[in-house]
Scaffold this active site. Structure first.
Site, mmCIF file in Angstrom:
data_model
loop_
_atom_site.group_PDB
_atom_site.id
_atom_site.type_symbol
_atom_site.label_atom_id
_atom_site.label_comp_id
_atom_site.label_asym_id
_atom_site.label_seq_id
_atom_site.Cartn_x
_atom_site.Cartn_y
_atom_site.Cartn_z
ATOM 1 N N GLY A 432 -4.940 -6.323 -2.501
ATOM 2 C CA GLY A 432 -4.821 -5.448 -1.349
ATOM 3 C C GLY A 432 -5.109 -6.200 -0.065
ATOM 4 O O GLY A 432 -5.650 -7.303 -0.081
ATOM 5 N N GLY A 435 -8.212 -4.493 7.203
ATOM 6 C CA GLY A 435 -8.518 -4.959 8.540
ATOM 7 C C GLY A 435 -9.294 -6.255 8.564
ATOM 8 O O GLY A 435 -9.286 -6.963 9.547
ATOM 9 N N GLY A 437 -9.130 -8.749 6.006
ATOM 10 C CA GLY A 437 -8.577 -9.848 5.244
ATOM 11 C C GLY A 437 -7.825 -9.392 4.006
ATOM 12 O O GLY A 437 -7.456 -8.228 3.852
ATOM 13 N N LYS A 453 -12.271 -12.222 -1.691
ATOM 14 C CA LYS A 453 -11.870 -11.724 -0.383
ATOM 15 C C LYS A 453 -11.709 -12.883 0.593
ATOM 16 O O LYS A 453 -12.621 -13.664 0.805
ATOM 17 C CB LYS A 453 -12.925 -10.746 0.145
ATOM 18 C CG LYS A 453 -12.583 -10.140 1.498
ATOM 19 C CD LYS A 453 -13.641 -9.125 1.872
ATOM 20 C CE LYS A 453 -13.357 -8.521 3.237
ATOM 21 N NZ LYS A 453 -14.378 -7.552 3.626
ATOM 22 N N ASP A 550 -18.173 2.473 7.404
ATOM 23 C CA ASP A 550 -16.739 2.625 7.115
ATOM 24 C C ASP A 550 -16.561 3.283 5.744
ATOM 25 O O ASP A 550 -15.812 2.798 4.902
ATOM 26 C CB ASP A 550 -16.036 1.270 7.163
ATOM 27 C CG ASP A 550 -14.521 1.417 7.316
ATOM 28 O OD1 ASP A 550 -14.051 2.513 7.667
ATOM 29 O OD2 ASP A 550 -13.797 0.441 7.063
#
Length: 758
Positions: A432, A435, A437, A453, A550
């Site tokens: 995936g 925002g 990376g 990541k 978030d």
């Protein structure tokens, strides 16, 4: 030139006398003797300085060249006046600072939003805006911007107009008046201010562009994007390059004055526009020309590229230059200006030269591979060190030290390990993108499945997010938070290595029709309970409280057993124990953002509670948090969900498959708990600890058979009545009259179930 300045010069002469004439780059002086030359990572060269007597005093003792080294969150912060300094160059006579972005925002009805930013003018007389390095820019679809200042002591103003009718009109990379206007800056512009204004208060473009922006920016740091129509409000300051000069007189007059500043082996250069001069080291010298002995001879013979001597010549350094002398058995042909063999030595030396040449060739062939691989390995080591610093390695060490943690708590992976694990970041391994990376699926050498990541390339602002996520995750030990295995800082962009969660995101399972039918109410309640428990742990039980900032369904991962794992801590914040809120730039995802946080910029734990309320609403309704495919009144799920409960329409918005499999009373209880989380005022919301406890209670009740429900209810009632602290949530879901349910906030048995998730 004052008495102190003369003493400093005499002292400096004594220091220089002990230094070799030919100096390397690392020996070049930067500041005056006994003066600090750094504020954090920034070198502060004279005539700038950090303390009294370390910078050049202006007319009447003015302090134009004073750099104030402040401290923000434990990090040194160099400023000149009110502006942050990011670079100073004595060679180019330039300084880079962060200047204000003038932001002009409006409400939907056209009313101007109050501008909390103070417009700061650049009034330092030694500075002019670099006309070669900067551009004046206006961004917006209903915006005109003023650039005002003085040029040759006369007022100057310029205007830039940017308009558009829709976001589709805007072309990324184009700044020709459609959504973005860009103009050149004239030479010699001083004392500047910028101002953004609106033609029609953004009434006709408000949906996609509520604000206009005006700013000066370093040209190579700006490439227009349509996203800036909204996101530029988050950039309060932007990089700008300024030219600076000494005094107000040209070289001819300045050389005859006692305060002439150019040092030895340097040249005075007139300002190309306006008044003042600057200094430049002579050819063959390098260093700081504003110091008496700052310009030092460089040894051109040490680096082949710095001289043009041939193979038949040897390089001999001399002050400011070098000579190419013929080697032994050669002499200079005056007419041709080349080295030719001596006649007497030519024939007798030929055989020797051939033998030496063959031997040298053999040595070169044998040693070439060793030298090649040695240099390549050295270059690789230096490159890794460069990436380590570029990727925030020093910042990570500093913050770990500030939080009294050790980097050894997580594994430091090598570049080779992670390249092999991801098949060199093959696109087929991409799980995936977001925002902060790209996430890859990887397999380590011990066959452990991991998620890797990779931060965005070239985006220095993401380094802060990366380091922040690293710091936050080292504070967390909870089974419902994705586990950090380690990191790698040796690559071009930093990498984080997590445990691999096999079943995708909660968002996929809710909004994919083929998956949502498999997401039973029991699983949904389990996921909500585990997520709430993880957030309660972050708020109340971590070594330092953490606000996720978030929380959303795409940041909640599921394994094969539908166990929830909270992920993506790039925006999270550690909360000092003596604080309950943080003032931050508003950050998060539309649809999940706490309205109170958006208005005040004050981040609290209740901001996560609001976002979790949106997640619960998604679990109950199967709808997305924000969708422009729905009617305008229903676009925002949080607003429409609360309205449906107040208007006795809960059954109309619930997911069909869960209505048929569970008692409506339990759905009403969960819905009202979500409604409490979605209260507009943070103080009216329950804490995550209270939410987690209530969900755990409901989950336990759901698990009990019908025959045991009454018994458990009595036990729960007894536990609830025994608590010393509770919170109330109004139940208004279509019953004939509203009732108030009192939820236990710290009941021992229920809270123990929540805290067992650590």
């Amino acid at each position: 030139m004052g008495f102190h300045r003369i003493l400093v010069q005499l002292t400096w002469v004594g220091v220089i006398s002990s230094v070799m004439v030919a100096a390397t780059d690392t020996q070049f002086p930067s500041a005056l003797p006994n003066c600090p030359d750094r504020c954090g990572e920034l070198e502060i060269p004279y005539p700038f300085g950090l303390t009294e007597d370390c910078y050049l005093n202006g007319t009447n003792g003015s302090t134009e060249f004073l750099i104030a080294c402040g401290n923000k969150f434990g990090i040194p912060e160099p400023k000149i006046g009110d502006f942050l300094v990011t670079n100073i160059s004595v060679q180019e006579g330039q300084i880079e600072i962060m200047m204000d972005n003038d932001i002009d925002c409006y409400y939907k009805n056209g009313t101007p939003q109050s501008n909390v930013m103070r417009k700061r003018s650049l009034t330092n007389p030694i500075f002019t805006i670099s006309h070669t390095k900067n551009k004046f820019v206006s961004v917006g679809c209903d915006t005109y911007a003023y650039l005002k200042g003085f040029r040759n002591d006369k007022r100057f103003s310029s205007v830039c107009l940017s308009v558009c009718d829709s976001k589709s009109d805007v072309v990324n990379g184009s700044c020709s008046g459609i959504g973005c206007c860009q103009t050149n800056i004239p030479e010699g512009l001083k004392n500047i201010t910028v101002e953004a204004n609106s033609l029609s208060n953004h009434e006709f473009v408000w949906e996609f562009n509520p604000c206009g922006y005006a700013f000066i920016i370093r040209e190579d740091k700006f490439n227009f994007s349509s996203a800036y129509l909204n996101t530029l409000r988050n950039n309060k300051t932007l990089p700008v390059v300024l030219d600076w000069t000494i005094d107000s007189e040209k070289c001819d007059l300045a050389r005859n004055k006692s305060d002439y500043i150019c040092g030895g082996n340097s040249t005075c250069v007139n300002s190309t526009y306006g008044s003042g001069y600057r200094c430049k080291c002579n050819d063959g010298y390098r260093g700081n020309p504003y110091l008496d002995h700052g310009c030092q001879d460089i040894d051109e013979c040490k680096v082949k590229d710095n001289n043009n001597c041939t193979s038949k010549q040897k390089c001999v350094n001399k002050p400011g230059s070098y000579d190419c002398l013929c080697i032994e058995a050669y002499h200079m042909d005056v007419s041709e200006r080349v080295c030719v063999p001596d006649r007497s030595a030519g024939q007798s030396s030929l055989a020797i030269y051939l033998a030496v040449g063959l031997f040298s060739l053999l040595v070169l062939l044998l040693g070439y591979s060793w030298i090649y691989w040695g240099l390549k390995r050295r270059k690789l080591i230096k490159l890794k060190e460069k990436f380590f610093q570029q990727n925030g390695g020093l910042l990570l060490k500093q913050r770990l030290s500030n939080h009294q943690m050790s980097v050894e708590t997580t594994k430091i992976f090598t570049t080779e390990e992670l390249k092999k694990a991801t098949n060199n970041c093959n696109e087929s391994r991409v799980l995936g993108q977001g925002g902060y990376g790209t996430v890859y699926k990887g397999v380590l050498s011990d066959n452990t499945m991991v998620a890797i990541k990779k931060s965005k390339i070239g985006d220095q602002s993401q380094i802060e997010q990366f380091i922040n996520e690293m710091i936050v995750l080292t504070q967390i030990n909870h089974r419902n938070v994705v586990k950090l295995f380690g990191c790698c800082l040796e690559t071009e962009v930093p990498l984080l290595v997590y445990e691999f969660i096999t079943n995708g995101t909660l968002s996929n399972h809710i909004h994919d029709k083929s998956l949502s039918s498999l997401l039973s109410w029991e699983k949904r309640l389990k996921i909500a309970t585990e997520t709430a428990g993880a957030l309660a742990y972050l708020h109340s039980s971590a070594s330092m409280p953490i606000i996720h900032r978030d929380v959303k369904t795409t940041n909640i991962l599921l394994d094969d057993n539908y166990t929830a794992k909270v992920a993506d801590f790039g925006a999270s914040r550690l909360v000092p124990l003596d604080q309950t809120q943080l003032n931050t730039l508003v950050q998060g995802t539309l649809g999940y953002l706490d309205p109170e946080y958006m208005q005040t910029s004050q981040l609290t734990e209740k901001s996560d509670v609001y976002s979790f309320g949106v997640v619960m609403a998604e679990l109950l309704t199967g709808k997305k948090a924000l969708s422009f495919d729905r009617p305008e009144i229903d676009r925002n799920l949080a607003i429409s969900f609360v309205s449906a409960i107040k208007e006795d329409r809960l059954l109309q918005i619930l997911e069909d498959n869960i209505v048929n499999e569970v008692k409506i009373e339990q759905l009403k209880e969960v819905a009202n708990l979500a409604k409490g989380c979605l209260s507009l005022r943070g103080e009216d919301r329950p804490s995550m600890k209270e939410v987690a406890a209530e969900l755990e209670r409901l989950r336990i009740m759901e698990k009990h058979s019908l025959g045991n429900i009454d018994v458990y209810a009595k036990k729960t009632e007894h536990l609830l009545s025994a608590t010393s602290h509770s919170f109330n949530v109004d139940v208004d879901i279509g019953c004939s009259a509203s009732t108030t349910v009192e939820y236990d906030s710290i009941g021992d048995q229920v809270l123990k179930s929540v805290e067992d998730g650590r």
